[in-house]
Motif scaffolding. Structure first.
Motif, PDB file in Angstrom:
ATOM      1  N   UNK A   1     -19.563  -5.207 -62.657  1.00 37.60           N
ATOM      2  CA  UNK A   1     -19.034  -5.797 -61.575  1.00 37.60           C
ATOM      3  C   UNK A   1     -20.007  -5.505 -60.124  1.00 37.60           C
ATOM      4  N   UNK A   2     -20.572  -6.721 -59.827  1.00 36.64           N
ATOM      5  CA  UNK A   2     -21.576  -6.213 -58.936  1.00 36.64           C
ATOM      6  C   UNK A   2     -20.668  -5.654 -57.552  1.00 36.64           C
ATOM      7  N   UNK A   3     -21.520  -5.022 -56.622  1.00 35.13           N
ATOM      8  CA  UNK A   3     -20.835  -4.317 -55.632  1.00 35.13           C
ATOM      9  C   UNK A   3     -20.929  -5.166 -54.354  1.00 35.13           C
ATOM     10  N   UNK A   4     -20.511  -6.418 -54.115  1.00 37.43           N
ATOM     11  CA  UNK A   4     -20.341  -7.370 -53.142  1.00 37.43           C
ATOM     12  C   UNK A   4     -19.768  -6.651 -51.820  1.00 37.43           C
ATOM     13  N   UNK A   5     -20.348  -6.759 -50.751  1.00 42.38           N
ATOM     14  CA  UNK A   5     -19.801  -6.520 -49.672  1.00 42.38           C
ATOM     15  C   UNK A   5     -18.580  -7.117 -49.046  1.00 42.38           C
ATOM     16  N   UNK A   6     -17.583  -6.650 -49.116  1.00 47.41           N
ATOM     17  CA  UNK A   6     -15.981  -7.366 -48.667  1.00 47.41           C
ATOM     18  C   UNK A   6     -15.384  -6.950 -47.597  1.00 47.41           C
ATOM     19  N   UNK A   7     -15.506  -5.593 -47.078  1.00 47.47           N
ATOM     20  CA  UNK A   7     -14.641  -5.160 -46.335  1.00 47.47           C
ATOM     21  C   UNK A   7     -15.175  -5.124 -44.809  1.00 47.47           C
ATOM     22  N   UNK A   8     -14.468  -5.599 -43.938  1.00 51.39           N
ATOM     23  CA  UNK A   8     -14.698  -5.582 -42.594  1.00 51.39           C
ATOM     24  C   UNK A   8     -14.765  -4.411 -42.066  1.00 51.39           C
ATOM     25  N   UNK A   9     -15.321  -4.058 -40.778  1.00 50.09           N
ATOM     26  CA  UNK A   9     -15.449  -2.980 -40.214  1.00 50.09           C
ATOM     27  C   UNK A   9     -13.987  -2.400 -39.655  1.00 50.09           C
ATOM     28  N   UNK A  10     -13.341  -3.220 -39.378  1.00 51.14           N
ATOM     29  CA  UNK A  10     -11.771  -2.890 -39.074  1.00 51.14           C
ATOM     30  C   UNK A  10     -11.049  -2.441 -40.482  1.00 51.14           C
ATOM     31  N   UNK A  11     -11.601  -2.831 -41.553  1.00 48.31           N
ATOM     32  CA  UNK A  11     -10.920  -2.136 -42.827  1.00 48.31           C
ATOM     33  C   UNK A  11     -11.235  -0.861 -42.785  1.00 48.31           C
ATOM     34  N   UNK A  12     -12.523  -0.683 -42.494  1.00 52.74           N
ATOM     35  CA  UNK A  12     -13.390   0.855 -42.602  1.00 52.74           C
ATOM     36  C   UNK A  12     -12.570   1.750 -41.508  1.00 52.74           C
TER      37      UNK A  12
ATOM     38  N   UNK B   1      -1.360 -17.257 -40.458  1.00 49.40           N
ATOM     39  CA  UNK B   1      -0.736 -16.381 -41.438  1.00 49.40           C
ATOM     40  C   UNK B   1      -1.117 -14.901 -41.110  1.00 49.40           C
ATOM     41  N   UNK B   2      -2.545 -14.916 -41.636  1.00 53.25           N
ATOM     42  CA  UNK B   2      -3.329 -13.594 -41.298  1.00 53.25           C
ATOM     43  C   UNK B   2      -3.036 -13.297 -39.933  1.00 53.25           C
TER      44      UNK B   2
ATOM     45  N   UNK C   1     -11.561 -15.873 -42.015  1.00 53.37           N
ATOM     46  CA  UNK C   1     -10.555 -14.927 -42.362  1.00 53.37           C
ATOM     47  C   UNK C   1     -10.693 -13.646 -41.585  1.00 53.37           C
ATOM     48  N   UNK C   2     -12.042 -13.234 -41.365  1.00 50.58           N
ATOM     49  CA  UNK C   2     -12.436 -12.026 -40.710  1.00 50.58           C
ATOM     50  C   UNK C   2     -12.022 -12.297 -39.107  1.00 50.58           C
ATOM     51  N   UNK C   3     -12.311 -13.395 -38.777  1.00 50.12           N
ATOM     52  CA  UNK C   3     -11.782 -13.797 -37.266  1.00 50.12           C
ATOM     53  C   UNK C   3     -10.497 -13.438 -37.170  1.00 50.12           C
TER      54      UNK C   3
ATOM     55  N   UNK D   1      -8.147 -10.551 -41.022  1.00 47.72           N
ATOM     56  CA  UNK D   1      -8.360 -10.320 -42.550  1.00 47.72           C
ATOM     57  C   UNK D   1      -9.171  -9.012 -42.390  1.00 47.72           C
ATOM     58  N   UNK D   2      -8.563  -7.871 -43.365  1.00 49.30           N
ATOM     59  CA  UNK D   2      -9.555  -6.710 -43.525  1.00 49.30           C
ATOM     60  C   UNK D   2     -10.631  -6.917 -44.565  1.00 49.30           C
ATOM     61  N   UNK D   3     -10.350  -8.142 -45.442  1.00 53.59           N
ATOM     62  CA  UNK D   3     -11.332  -8.296 -46.595  1.00 53.59           C
ATOM     63  C   UNK D   3     -11.258  -9.599 -47.046  1.00 53.59           C
ATOM     64  N   UNK D   4     -12.104 -10.261 -47.806  1.00 58.13           N
ATOM     65  CA  UNK D   4     -11.781 -11.846 -48.230  1.00 58.13           C
ATOM     66  C   UNK D   4     -12.401 -11.725 -49.631  1.00 58.13           C
TER      67      UNK D   4
END
Length: 221
Positions: free
Chosen positions: A1-12, A155-156, A179-181, A184-187
């Motif tokens: 499973x590729x380690x794609x970047x999905x997490x926003x800085x807010x999620x971190x 809704x987000x 979504x990030x705008x 959302x923490x991730x997409x």
């Protein structure tokens, strides 16, 4: 499973408890953990980068200076020594709301999340998602951005503003920046991969799980 970047800085910030300004400073100063940028300019971190920053944060908690923590991280990466994996408690007691209008997609996600021990509330409209959240606030919300005539972005924002819960946005369309705008923490783009879905959910719920675990421990005799 590729380690794609999905997490926003807010999620971190939520997952690691490290301020966003500190993460940006470390990125500029040390240049080891450098997130990808989305077309809209949002920082996006991979799961490996989350673990690298968690490693640095743990060293700081032990009293090490940031510069020394990064030197140690660089040494580990150069020598191929694996980082200690985060110990995230299981899903017992954590509630996920799945706002999904496609019943087949809802059943798919519901099955794999329940297999991990999470409680799942299924809703098929944005209105119902808000009503159910008032009744019992979930620990995480998965939102199909096309729900209720493409009301998912709204809704987000509402879930983040009214209930302050992490949001994982999903869609068949590439709406990552939107979504990030919206907060959302991730997409994740559909169709969802079960392992990636579970991995992202566990990461986003890590902070809530630790808090639950700590409160239970303190209440125990």
């Amino acid at each position: 499973m590729p380690d794609r970047p999905v997490y926003s800085i807010g999620a971190l910030v939520r997952m690691l408890g490290i301020p966003a300004a500190t993460l940006r400073t470390w990125e500029d100063r040390y240049g080891i953990v450098v997130p990808e940028r989305s077309p809209g300019g949002h920082r996006l971190y991979s799961r490996l980068q989350v673990e690298q920053l968690r490693f640095v944060g743990d060293r700081l908690a032990d009293g090490m200076a940031a510069s020394d923590a990064y030197r140690l991280l660089q040494s580990r990466l150069s020598s191929g020594v694996p980082l200690e994996p985060a110990r995230i408690p299981g899903g017992d007691g954590l509630l996920i709301m799945l706002a999904e209008q496609d019943p087949f997609a809802a059943d798919f996600s519901d099955y794999f999340l329940r297999m991990e021990g999470y409680g799942v509330t299924l809703v098929s409209t944005a209105e119902r998602a808000l009503a159910e959240s008032v009744r019992r606030t979930p620990d995480l919300v998965l939102i199909d951005l096309l729900i209720s005539g493409a009301q998912g972005l709204r809704l987000c924002a509402q879930m983040r503003q009214q209930f302050d819960v992490p949001v994982l946005a999903i869609s068949t369309l590439d709406l990552r920046d939107d979504a990030l705008e919206a907060g959302a923490a991730a997409f994740l783009k559909k169709p969802l991969e079960p392992l990636r879905l579970v991995s992202v959910v566990r990461d986003l719920l890590g902070q809530s799980a630790y808090l639950r675990s700590d409160s239970v421990a303190e209440a125990s005799p």
